[in-house]
Write a protein that holds these residues in place. Sequence first.
Motif, short mmCIF file in Angstrom:
data_model
loop_
_atom_site.label_atom_id
_atom_site.label_comp_id
_atom_site.label_asym_id
_atom_site.label_seq_id
_atom_site.Cartn_x
_atom_site.Cartn_y
_atom_site.Cartn_z
N UNK A 27 97.62 -25.57 36.94
CA UNK A 27 98.10 -25.59 35.56
C UNK A 27 98.32 -24.16 35.08
N UNK A 28 99.55 -23.87 34.66
CA UNK A 28 99.88 -22.58 34.06
C UNK A 28 100.29 -22.89 32.63
N UNK A 29 99.41 -22.63 31.69
CA UNK A 29 99.66 -23.06 30.31
C UNK A 29 99.55 -21.91 29.33
N UNK A 88 101.83 -28.90 43.63
CA UNK A 88 102.39 -29.09 42.29
C UNK A 88 101.83 -28.05 41.32
N UNK A 89 102.73 -27.45 40.58
CA UNK A 89 102.37 -26.56 39.48
C UNK A 89 102.90 -27.16 38.19
N UNK A 90 102.05 -27.23 37.19
CA UNK A 90 102.45 -27.74 35.87
C UNK A 90 102.53 -26.57 34.89
N UNK A 91 103.72 -26.35 34.36
CA UNK A 91 103.94 -25.31 33.36
C UNK A 91 104.04 -26.01 32.01
N UNK A 92 103.09 -25.73 31.12
CA UNK A 92 103.02 -26.48 29.87
C UNK A 92 102.33 -25.64 28.81
N UNK A 152 102.42 -34.16 32.39
CA UNK A 152 101.20 -34.32 33.17
C UNK A 152 101.24 -35.55 34.07
N UNK A 153 101.91 -36.60 33.62
CA UNK A 153 102.03 -37.80 34.44
C UNK A 153 102.94 -37.54 35.64
N UNK A 154 104.03 -36.81 35.42
CA UNK A 154 104.92 -36.45 36.54
C UNK A 154 104.15 -35.62 37.56
N UNK A 155 103.37 -34.66 37.08
CA UNK A 155 102.58 -33.82 37.99
C UNK A 155 101.56 -34.65 38.76
N UNK A 156 100.93 -35.61 38.09
CA UNK A 156 99.96 -36.49 38.75
C UNK A 156 100.61 -37.27 39.88
#
Length: 463
Positions: free
Chosen positions: A86-88, A62-66, A49-53
């Motif tokens: 966010x794709x979680x 930015x897409x965060x897959x988590x 999440x910090x990298x995405x921020x």
Amino acid sequence: MSDRQLRIVVVGDTLLDVDVSGTSDRLSPDAPVPVVDVRSDQRRAGGAGLVATMLAKDGHDVTLVTVLGDDAPADQLRSLLPGVRIVDGPSGAPTPVKTRVRVGEHALVRIDEGCDTPPVPAVTPAMRQALDGADAVVVADYGRGLTEAAEMRAALSAVAAHTPVVWDPHPKGATPVAGITVATPNASEAHRFTGIAGSGVAFATDAAADLVARWDVQAVAVTMGDRGALVGSRTPRGADSRFVPAPSVTAGDPCGAGDRLAAGVAVALAAGAEVADAVTAGVEAASAYLAAGGVASLVEGAPPAPIAVPGADRDALRVVHEVRAAGGVVVATGGCFDLLHAGHARTLSAARALGDCLVVCLNSDESVRGLKGPDRPIMGQDDRVELLLALDCVDAVVVFDESTPDEALRRFRPDVWAKGGDYTADELPESVTLAEWGGRVVTVPFHPGRSTTRLAAAIERVG
């Protein structure tokens, strides 16, 4: 950074980071432990999440897959990532929360909640499909199982065949998938991954070569803190090693520096850079991030970073502040320093001996032209800054555009202004400015026969 918006996908474990800051001037009556009076409670996305921020703050798509838990911390994380898609999937475990308690600049304790190793999570089709069309992928592994999932590993392996993939590994995480562009372990992690003893560049060279072969990846950049990084890669003739030095910065909290480096490498690769050049960009991005205050610079509404030194990576005001806080004496000097010569070096060394740090006020290119004519300077200000900072006696540089450094001096108010020349201290125009705050003006030994004009003329004769 690239001039165009890039689509970057960040894959990895997301945490909730809490920074509690306060003051402490007494011990608890119940036990000999400090009592902290809380002044601030800052919450942010950590891990992937910090990298995405960071990437979203840079203006990228930015897409965060988590994976996230079904709990209040997960809801907080979603609200803390407004500029990130966010794709979680479900983590099957509580969302980890890491709380750091600090008093002033000193860490007091870290409290971890929900940080037990969870089961390997399931990977949804949407999580796999989110990798499609990315300009680059950053894998931020924090050892919580997402990179161990077979479906995610297969998806990352397929992407790595045509898209730059930067993998920031974790000792408790999975090994990078074969074929990725570059992995970025720090020196401590490289020790644990390889079992190789030693330190410094020799260790980093051996560790990078070992990991390139062990992981079957294109390159490994072993990061070495404020020294920079060692990039090991495969070439048609065998192995290649390249050292990337870090710009000198004065920094406090290093939290997030590795994430900033990985993000910078990914952006540079997405923009078409070769691996070594991309790692250089990542190292520079991490240094700039630290100079700007680290994670504090990412908080919404945070005050502007201290005045940065144009053309350099040192923060002069931070140097001055730290020297003053330790009770030291701040010395300043100034000039054009166009073609450094022995006279300059001796004058600067003598000035540094007057105190505990030396800040050089450097005439900008525009200022030099105004003083010396359209053919000067011979060397641009960025090169002049770099050469000055390469001298051990120079701690920081401030570039100014005016004909005199008076306004620059008022920004950091040195205790001593030192100048080399065949005149007395009371003849120096800076004497009036230094008197505003009780500073002193002194002259240091002058070395006749050495000048930039003579050196330039000699170079012209030689051709």
